[in-house]
Design a protein around this motif. Structure first.
Motif, mmCIF file in Angstrom:
data_model
loop_
_atom_site.group_PDB
_atom_site.id
_atom_site.type_symbol
_atom_site.label_atom_id
_atom_site.label_comp_id
_atom_site.label_asym_id
_atom_site.label_seq_id
_atom_site.Cartn_x
_atom_site.Cartn_y
_atom_site.Cartn_z
ATOM 1 N N ALA A 30 9.204 16.512 47.060
ATOM 2 C CA ALA A 30 8.022 17.154 47.616
ATOM 3 C C ALA A 30 7.093 17.628 46.525
ATOM 4 N N LYS A 31 7.662 17.999 45.370
ATOM 5 C CA LYS A 31 6.849 18.429 44.246
ATOM 6 C C LYS A 31 7.135 17.495 43.083
ATOM 7 N N GLY A 32 6.138 16.812 42.595
ATOM 8 C CA GLY A 32 6.336 15.878 41.505
ATOM 9 C C GLY A 32 5.017 15.346 41.016
ATOM 10 N N ARG A 33 5.088 14.514 40.005
ATOM 11 C CA ARG A 33 3.871 13.969 39.427
ATOM 12 C C ARG A 33 3.393 12.772 40.229
ATOM 13 N N ILE A 34 2.097 12.587 40.232
ATOM 14 C CA ILE A 34 1.491 11.476 40.964
ATOM 15 C C ILE A 34 1.543 10.194 40.145
ATOM 16 N N TRP A 35 1.215 10.298 38.857
ATOM 17 C CA TRP A 35 1.019 9.100 38.044
ATOM 18 C C TRP A 35 2.345 8.584 37.485
ATOM 19 N N SER A 36 3.216 8.166 38.396
ATOM 20 C CA SER A 36 4.461 7.514 38.001
ATOM 21 C C SER A 36 4.152 6.088 37.530
ATOM 22 N N PHE A 37 5.172 5.405 37.031
ATOM 23 C CA PHE A 37 4.976 4.031 36.558
ATOM 24 C C PHE A 37 4.463 3.139 37.683
ATOM 25 N N ASP A 38 5.126 3.195 38.846
ATOM 26 C CA ASP A 38 4.734 2.309 39.944
ATOM 27 C C ASP A 38 3.354 2.653 40.491
ATOM 28 N N PHE A 39 3.028 3.953 40.569
ATOM 29 C CA PHE A 39 1.698 4.334 41.037
ATOM 30 C C PHE A 39 0.633 3.800 40.081
ATOM 31 N N THR A 40 0.876 3.922 38.782
ATOM 32 C CA THR A 40 -0.092 3.443 37.790
ATOM 33 C C THR A 40 -0.267 1.932 37.873
ATOM 34 N N ILE A 41 0.839 1.214 38.080
ATOM 35 C CA ILE A 41 0.749 -0.239 38.219
ATOM 36 C C ILE A 41 -0.049 -0.606 39.467
ATOM 37 N N CYS A 42 0.271 0.027 40.599
ATOM 38 C CA CYS A 42 -0.457 -0.263 41.842
ATOM 39 C C CYS A 42 -1.941 0.067 41.701
ATOM 40 N N TRP A 43 -2.242 1.158 41.015
ATOM 41 C CA TRP A 43 -3.630 1.559 40.779
ATOM 42 C C TRP A 43 -4.352 0.499 39.947
ATOM 43 N N SER A 44 -3.700 0.022 38.895
ATOM 44 C CA SER A 44 -4.307 -0.977 38.007
ATOM 45 C C SER A 44 -4.496 -2.313 38.724
ATOM 46 N N VAL A 45 -3.513 -2.690 39.534
ATOM 47 C CA VAL A 45 -3.632 -3.926 40.318
ATOM 48 C C VAL A 45 -4.829 -3.832 41.262
ATOM 49 N N ALA A 46 -4.972 -2.682 41.917
ATOM 50 C CA ALA A 46 -6.092 -2.493 42.842
ATOM 51 C C ALA A 46 -7.432 -2.567 42.114
ATOM 52 N N LEU A 47 -7.493 -2.013 40.912
ATOM 53 C CA LEU A 47 -8.744 -2.051 40.145
ATOM 54 C C LEU A 47 -9.163 -3.490 39.867
ATOM 55 N N ALA A 48 -8.227 -4.308 39.382
ATOM 56 C CA ALA A 48 -8.549 -5.704 39.087
ATOM 57 C C ALA A 48 -8.936 -6.453 40.361
ATOM 58 N N TYR A 49 -8.204 -6.191 41.440
ATOM 59 C CA TYR A 49 -8.505 -6.890 42.694
ATOM 60 C C TYR A 49 -9.899 -6.548 43.198
ATOM 61 N N TYR A 50 -10.237 -5.261 43.243
ATOM 62 C CA TYR A 50 -11.512 -4.862 43.838
ATOM 63 C C TYR A 50 -12.706 -5.285 42.990
ATOM 64 N N ILE A 51 -12.540 -5.351 41.683
ATOM 65 C CA ILE A 51 -13.637 -5.868 40.860
ATOM 66 C C ILE A 51 -13.908 -7.322 41.224
ATOM 67 N N GLY A 52 -12.843 -8.118 41.340
ATOM 68 C CA GLY A 52 -13.025 -9.509 41.741
ATOM 69 C C GLY A 52 -13.582 -9.637 43.147
ATOM 70 N N TYR A 53 -13.081 -8.815 44.052
ATOM 71 C CA TYR A 53 -13.499 -8.889 45.461
ATOM 72 C C TYR A 53 -14.969 -8.526 45.644
ATOM 73 N N PHE A 54 -15.411 -7.435 45.038
ATOM 74 C CA PHE A 54 -16.780 -6.964 45.258
ATOM 75 C C PHE A 54 -17.826 -7.783 44.498
ATOM 76 N N MET A 55 -17.402 -8.679 43.614
ATOM 77 C CA MET A 55 -18.367 -9.569 42.974
ATOM 78 C C MET A 55 -19.023 -10.504 43.985
ATOM 79 N N PHE A 56 -18.346 -10.737 45.117
ATOM 80 C CA PHE A 56 -18.893 -11.630 46.143
ATOM 81 C C PHE A 56 -19.837 -10.911 47.105
#
Length: 402
Positions: free
Chosen positions: A13-39
């Motif tokens: 219930a109490k912990g850090r947000i920026w875990s390894f998996d959260f950071t990876i998912c965040w980075s994946v989303a960044l790359a995806y949305y840059i490609g997506y919104f170019m269209f």
């Protein structure tokens, strides 16, 4: 049943947000949305330039949302069976292939097919990635974490349309398509780093076969109503601005994207501290105000104020209703809950232009924007009534979440 040999994911219930998996998912989303919104600003003029009529171009663009909405429930089931990582990779691969293919396709059936593939890829990626994020974030900071998670969407919306326009004007649509595909390829490579533990349901339980998460009805209604308004706004605001000669639609969307991006740093904490209802009512209320200002403002100053309110409103309401869906769902149904809500936003976006377009033809733009505001208010009313009927304490106090 998911294999017991997988390592157990520990969340608290109490912990850090920026875990390894959260950071990876965040980075994946960044790359995806840059490609997506170019269209976003480049595909419509490209379709017209290769000989499609306006109606054919509209069909191609709108077909994207069909698979995005239809496949959400099935994807949620797959995620709840521990296949989230595989779904993420499959979705990103589909989106990458479709992005590259849009350059060489010329016939309407092929273009529609690629857009259907693109929509299915988006549905798979966003649902599965969201489920992984829901698994790894601390429950007491869920609204804040969801707000951070949507930062890449704001960055992509602020940066990618300008980048796509520059590439289109400088080198042509082919460079846009291949650049987007290359960026999405980076997202595929990053997604291979998502852990198996984060891909499984947070708690073991019998796999569900239902395609619709009943506990997500309230956030689904909010998401649907908000995105009906957004679909109409995105489709008709540029025409409205040029028709009234009151400025540039690009300026409006840039202001909106910047404010939305900035709001991600604080808006999610509102629902964590004051309850999900605070984020939902506050955010949707700001969006209603923005739509009414657009309808009656008649100047670039009014549009700018509306863009600020719209960005703040979206920044508040989106993480609030998504966090509410996760709050209310059993741990083994989180994938279905996220997919159910996303199905509502996809459907709302697709229907927005179709439902509000006839109002433009019959009564004009002012009536359309008023109608969009009324849809949001109707969604809030239904949400309020259901909240009273169910007496959900989680809506007013997220600290009860487990």
């Amino acid at each position: 049943m998911i294999s017991d040999s997988l390592p157990k994911l520990e969340t608290s219930a109490k912990g850090r947000i920026w875990s390894f998996d959260f950071t990876i998912c965040w980075s994946v989303a960044l790359a995806y949305y840059i490609g997506y919104f170019m269209f976003l600003p480049t595909l419509p003029p490209h379709l017209v330039s290769i000989g499609l009529s306006n109606s054919e171009a509209g069909l191609v663009i709108g077909s994207f949302a069909i698979t995005a909405a239809v496949t959400r429930p099935l994807i949620g089931v797959l995620c709840d069976r521990g296949l989230a990582k595989s779904v993420i990779l499959a979705g990103l691969a589909m989106a990458t292939v479709a992005a590259a293919g849009l350059n060489w396709a010329r016939a309407v059936p092929f273009l529609v097919g690629l857009r259907l593939l693109q929509g299915g890829g988006m549905s798979a990626f966003t649902s599965a990635n969201g489920m992984v994020v829901a698994n790894v974030i601390p429950s007491s900071r869920r609204g804040e974490a969801m707000s951070y998670y949507f930062l890449p969407q704001g960055v992509g919306m602020a940066v990618a349309p300008l980048l796509g326009t520059l590439l289109l004007e400088g080198s042509g649509f082919g460079i846009v398509a291949y650049s987007a595909a290359a960026i999405m390829t980076c997202s595929v490579l990053l997604a291979t780093r998502v852990s198996k533990a984060a891909s499984r349901p947070a708690e073991s339980g019998p796999p569900k076969t239902t395609l619709f998460c009943k506990s997500a009805v309230q956030p689904l209604i909010v998401g649907f109503s908000v995105y009906v308004a957004w679909g109409g706004l995105a489709a008709y605001l540029p025409i409205f601005v040029y028709d009234r000669q009151i400025g540039s639609p690009g300026t409006f969307f840039t202001i909106y994207a910047v404010v939305l991006f900035c709001s991600r740093f604080f808006a999610g904490r509102v629902s964590d501290r004051y309850g999900r209802s605070a984020g939902i009512y506050g955010g949707a209320g700001l969006m209603v105000a923005a739509l009414l200002i657009i309808a009656f403002g008649g100047s670039m100053v009014a549009l700018s104020i509306a863009a600020v309110l719209l960005g703040l409103g979206n920044g508040l309401v989106l993480p609030a209703f998504l966090a509410l869906a996760v709050d209310k769902a059993p741990a083994e149904e989180r994938g279905q809950a996220v997919s159910t809500v996303a199905m509502g936003t996809d459907t709302g976006t697709a229907l927005g232009a179709m439902l509000l377009g006839p109002i433009v033809d019959a009564a004009g733009f002012v009536a359309m924007f008023i109608g969009a505001a009324a849809v949001v208010m109707a969604g809030l009313l239904v949400f309020f009534v259901l909240s009273k009927i169910e007496g959900d304490r989680v809506i007013s106090n997220c600290r009860t979440c487990s």
